[in-house]
Design a protein around this motif. Structure first.
Motif, mmCIF file in Angstrom:
data_model
loop_
_atom_site.group_PDB
_atom_site.id
_atom_site.type_symbol
_atom_site.label_atom_id
_atom_site.label_comp_id
_atom_site.label_asym_id
_atom_site.label_seq_id
_atom_site.Cartn_x
_atom_site.Cartn_y
_atom_site.Cartn_z
ATOM 1 N N ILE A 136 9.753 -7.420 4.854
ATOM 2 C CA ILE A 136 8.884 -6.819 3.983
ATOM 3 C C ILE A 136 10.544 -6.739 2.962
ATOM 4 O O ILE A 136 11.397 -6.649 3.338
ATOM 5 C CB ILE A 136 8.653 -5.458 4.067
ATOM 6 N N ALA A 137 10.365 -7.115 1.078
ATOM 7 C CA ALA A 137 11.600 -6.996 0.215
ATOM 8 C C ALA A 137 11.842 -5.775 0.088
ATOM 9 O O ALA A 137 10.393 -5.851 -0.334
ATOM 10 C CB ALA A 137 11.194 -7.771 -0.251
ATOM 11 N N VAL A 138 12.965 -5.054 -0.003
ATOM 12 C CA VAL A 138 12.973 -3.837 -0.152
ATOM 13 C C VAL A 138 14.101 -3.030 -1.017
ATOM 14 O O VAL A 138 14.796 -4.180 -1.793
ATOM 15 C CB VAL A 138 13.903 -3.189 1.341
ATOM 16 N N LYS A 139 13.883 -2.085 -1.368
ATOM 17 C CA LYS A 139 14.183 -2.481 -3.040
ATOM 18 C C LYS A 139 14.980 -0.813 -3.265
ATOM 19 O O LYS A 139 13.643 0.471 -2.571
ATOM 20 C CB LYS A 139 13.382 -1.965 -4.307
ATOM 21 N N PRO A 140 15.856 -0.110 -2.949
ATOM 22 C CA PRO A 140 16.465 0.669 -3.403
ATOM 23 C C PRO A 140 16.398 2.202 -4.245
ATOM 24 O O PRO A 140 16.585 0.829 -5.323
ATOM 25 C CB PRO A 140 18.617 0.265 -3.331
ATOM 26 N N LEU A 141 16.501 2.908 -4.734
ATOM 27 C CA LEU A 141 15.477 3.892 -6.116
ATOM 28 C C LEU A 141 16.336 5.186 -5.835
ATOM 29 O O LEU A 141 16.802 5.454 -4.939
ATOM 30 C CB LEU A 141 14.003 3.320 -5.813
ATOM 31 N N ARG A 142 16.364 5.481 -6.510
ATOM 32 C CA ARG A 142 16.800 7.043 -6.882
ATOM 33 C C ARG A 142 15.892 7.324 -7.955
ATOM 34 O O ARG A 142 15.241 7.521 -9.117
ATOM 35 C CB ARG A 142 17.926 7.179 -7.006
ATOM 36 N N GLY A 143 15.178 8.582 -7.551
ATOM 37 C CA GLY A 143 15.069 10.142 -8.936
ATOM 38 C C GLY A 143 13.140 10.105 -8.916
ATOM 39 O O GLY A 143 13.229 10.511 -9.875
ATOM 40 N N LEU A 144 12.581 9.080 -8.526
ATOM 41 C CA LEU A 144 11.289 9.339 -8.835
ATOM 42 C C LEU A 144 10.656 10.517 -7.983
ATOM 43 O O LEU A 144 9.761 10.900 -9.242
ATOM 44 C CB LEU A 144 10.390 7.531 -8.086
ATOM 45 N N VAL A 145 11.104 11.099 -7.282
ATOM 46 C CA VAL A 145 10.273 11.743 -6.776
ATOM 47 C C VAL A 145 10.812 13.250 -7.499
ATOM 48 O O VAL A 145 10.355 14.460 -7.737
ATOM 49 C CB VAL A 145 10.579 12.106 -5.515
ATOM 50 N N GLU A 146 12.193 13.197 -7.830
ATOM 51 C CA GLU A 146 12.422 14.050 -8.145
ATOM 52 C C GLU A 146 12.266 13.798 -9.813
ATOM 53 O O GLU A 146 12.115 15.530 -10.197
ATOM 54 C CB GLU A 146 14.404 13.681 -8.395
ATOM 55 N N LYS A 147 12.325 13.122 -10.786
ATOM 56 C CA LYS A 147 11.687 13.555 -12.106
ATOM 57 C C LYS A 147 9.910 14.257 -11.692
ATOM 58 O O LYS A 147 10.123 14.651 -12.301
ATOM 59 C CB LYS A 147 11.681 12.216 -12.509
ATOM 60 N N LEU B 284 8.415 -2.971 -0.919
ATOM 61 C CA LEU B 284 9.465 -1.738 -0.734
ATOM 62 C C LEU B 284 10.246 -0.977 -1.187
ATOM 63 O O LEU B 284 11.827 -1.167 -0.493
ATOM 64 C CB LEU B 284 9.035 -1.773 1.119
ATOM 65 N N GLY B 285 9.946 0.101 -2.185
ATOM 66 C CA GLY B 285 11.005 0.602 -2.141
ATOM 67 C C GLY B 285 11.897 1.600 -1.316
ATOM 68 O O GLY B 285 10.820 2.498 -0.491
ATOM 69 N N TYR B 286 12.995 2.231 -1.103
ATOM 70 C CA TYR B 286 13.296 3.870 -0.397
ATOM 71 C C TYR B 286 14.039 4.482 -1.196
ATOM 72 O O TYR B 286 14.665 3.535 -1.930
ATOM 73 C CB TYR B 286 14.017 2.860 0.462
ATOM 74 N N GLU B 287 14.599 5.466 -1.183
ATOM 75 C CA GLU B 287 15.207 6.802 -1.607
ATOM 76 C C GLU B 287 16.837 6.214 -1.169
ATOM 77 O O GLU B 287 17.076 6.629 0.033
ATOM 78 C CB GLU B 287 14.981 8.071 -1.071
ATOM 79 N N ARG B 288 17.262 5.591 -1.823
ATOM 80 C CA ARG B 288 18.745 5.154 -1.758
ATOM 81 C C ARG B 288 20.104 6.298 -1.239
ATOM 82 O O ARG B 288 20.735 6.125 -0.551
ATOM 83 C CB ARG B 288 19.151 4.241 -3.398
ATOM 84 N N ASP B 289 19.322 7.156 -2.249
ATOM 85 C CA ASP B 289 20.461 8.659 -2.356
ATOM 86 C C ASP B 289 20.310 9.221 -0.978
ATOM 87 O O ASP B 289 20.661 10.637 -0.425
ATOM 88 C CB ASP B 289 20.533 9.041 -3.172
ATOM 89 N N HIS B 290 19.103 9.381 -0.402
ATOM 90 C CA HIS B 290 18.761 9.821 0.926
ATOM 91 C C HIS B 290 18.870 9.654 2.344
ATOM 92 O O HIS B 290 18.846 10.588 3.331
ATOM 93 C CB HIS B 290 17.388 11.094 0.484
#
Length: 362
Positions: free
Chosen positions: A121-132, A99-105
């Motif tokens: 659940i394994a979680v993964k911090p991500l940034r910018g997926l929706v912003e792109k 599961l990815g999550y928006e680390r900046d928000h």
């Protein structure tokens, strides 16, 4: 109307190494689902490989059902179930293991509370997926931004007749904000920046009780909102006759701004127009007082990707919208900034707002 955006987002899952994404940014939630709120943390979106859920509570259930036709709405009973427990339940239902999550928000405390319930659940911090995805504006988005820019043009034109010696910065800013709302703006794109005299050297100076006087520089930076989409315009004026230094610096900034707009082309790095304007300003007598970033992306947020600044090497693309806003800011004397909203097209830049860029003496 938003289902294609969710599909586009899912196409990034494999590259990102996830099979689900938790979205908490209210702007990203609006983009993906249509749910709109000025309050933060009142909704969360969970997107899996085939299903998408908007999670909220009793205060927003009716609104969510009205605005979101393409995702499942779940109204959580906050007294009986934590957000993390609900996410864990839905993730199991959708077979989400990464599961990815928006680390900046996510606020740190909120994320810790949520993560405590996601132990399976394994979680993964991500940034910018929706912003792109949001960088490239669709026709309806562009139309809303044109309307917001037109409201700004009209409100500023109406304000100029009210600016005179004796009025305070704060009083003038309030007048402008009322004019924006009367003209159809849903609110303020950001707190209005209104400075005068030597205070115009502050790029983000807030309105004060300073009284306007003859000979003052006046800088106004403001924006309207239509359908959630924002405009962002800055103009600098002189109250009365401009002196030679005011004219000189204004003309330098006007030329730098025109150069910045002309430099925008699809297929070049975002840093390139900024470098072009920086070289121009570096050769002027006031180089040490020039701002160091040319502009930023604009849309559902006032400041969003991409950025016209050093180090941003991704490429300009058609239907990206950015601001172009060079400035010169001299402490103790004042400053000048001119800012416009610009859409990239295959044939060159399109200015969304049309207010005059020539020096206006009030």
């Amino acid at each position: 109307m938003t289902l294609h955006r969710i599909r586009n987002l899912r196409e990034q899952f494999s590259t990102a190494g996830i099979d689900g994404l938790l979205v908490s940014s209210m702007s990203n939630i609006r983009y993906l689902t249509g749910f709109a709120s000025d309050e933060r943390d009142v909704a969360t979106v969970l997107i899996g490989a085939t299903e998408a859920f908007l999670l909220t509570d009793y205060r927003f259930g009716e609104q969510a059902r009205e605005q979101c036709g393409e995702v499942q709405i779940i109204v959580r009973d906050r007294a009986r179930q934590t957000l993390g427990q609900l996410v864990r339940e839905l993730a199991a239902q959708c077979d989400i293991r990464q599961l990815g999550y928006e680390r900046d928000h996510f606020l740190h405390g909120r994320w810790l509370n949520l993560a405590a319930d996601l132990d399976t659940i394994a979680v993964k911090p991500l940034r910018g997926l929706v912003e792109k995805l949001r960088r490239r504006k669709e026709p309806a988005e562009l139309e809303s931004m044109r309307r917001a820019a037109a409201i700004g043009d009209r409100a500023l034109e109406q304000l100029l007749g009210l600016l005179q010696p004796g009025i305070t910065e704060r009083e003038a800013a309030v007048e402008l904000e009322c004019l924006l709302k009367r003209a159809g703006s849903e609110g303020l794109a950001f707190p209005t920046i209104f400075t005068s005299g030597a205070r115009t050297s502050r790029p983000h100076g807030m309105p004060s009780d300073r009284v306007l006087s003859r000979g003052d520089l006046i800088t106004i930076d403001f924006g309207a909102i239509v359908d959630g989409y924002r405009s962002d315009m800055t103009r600098t004026f002189v109250l009365g006759k401009a002196d030679s230094k005011q004219r000189e610096i204004y003309e330098l900034v006007r030329r730098a701004q025109a150069l910045g707009v002309e430099s925008l082309r699809t297929g070049i790095p975002y840093s390139q127009p900024n470098a072009t304007v920086n070289r121009f300003l570096a050769a002027c007598p006031y180089a040490e007082y020039a701002g160091d970033s040319l502009g930023h992306g604009l849309g559902l947020d006032t400041h969003e990707q991409p950025y016209l600044s050093t180090g941003f090497e991704e490429l300009l693309e058609e239907d990206h919208v950015v601001t172009v806003e060079p400035g010169i800011y001299i402490p103790g004397w004042g400053g000048v900034r001119i800012e416009d909203d610009v859409r990239l097209t295959g044939s060159g830049p399109e200015l969304l707002n049309n207010f005059s860029r020539e020096l206006i003496e009030l």
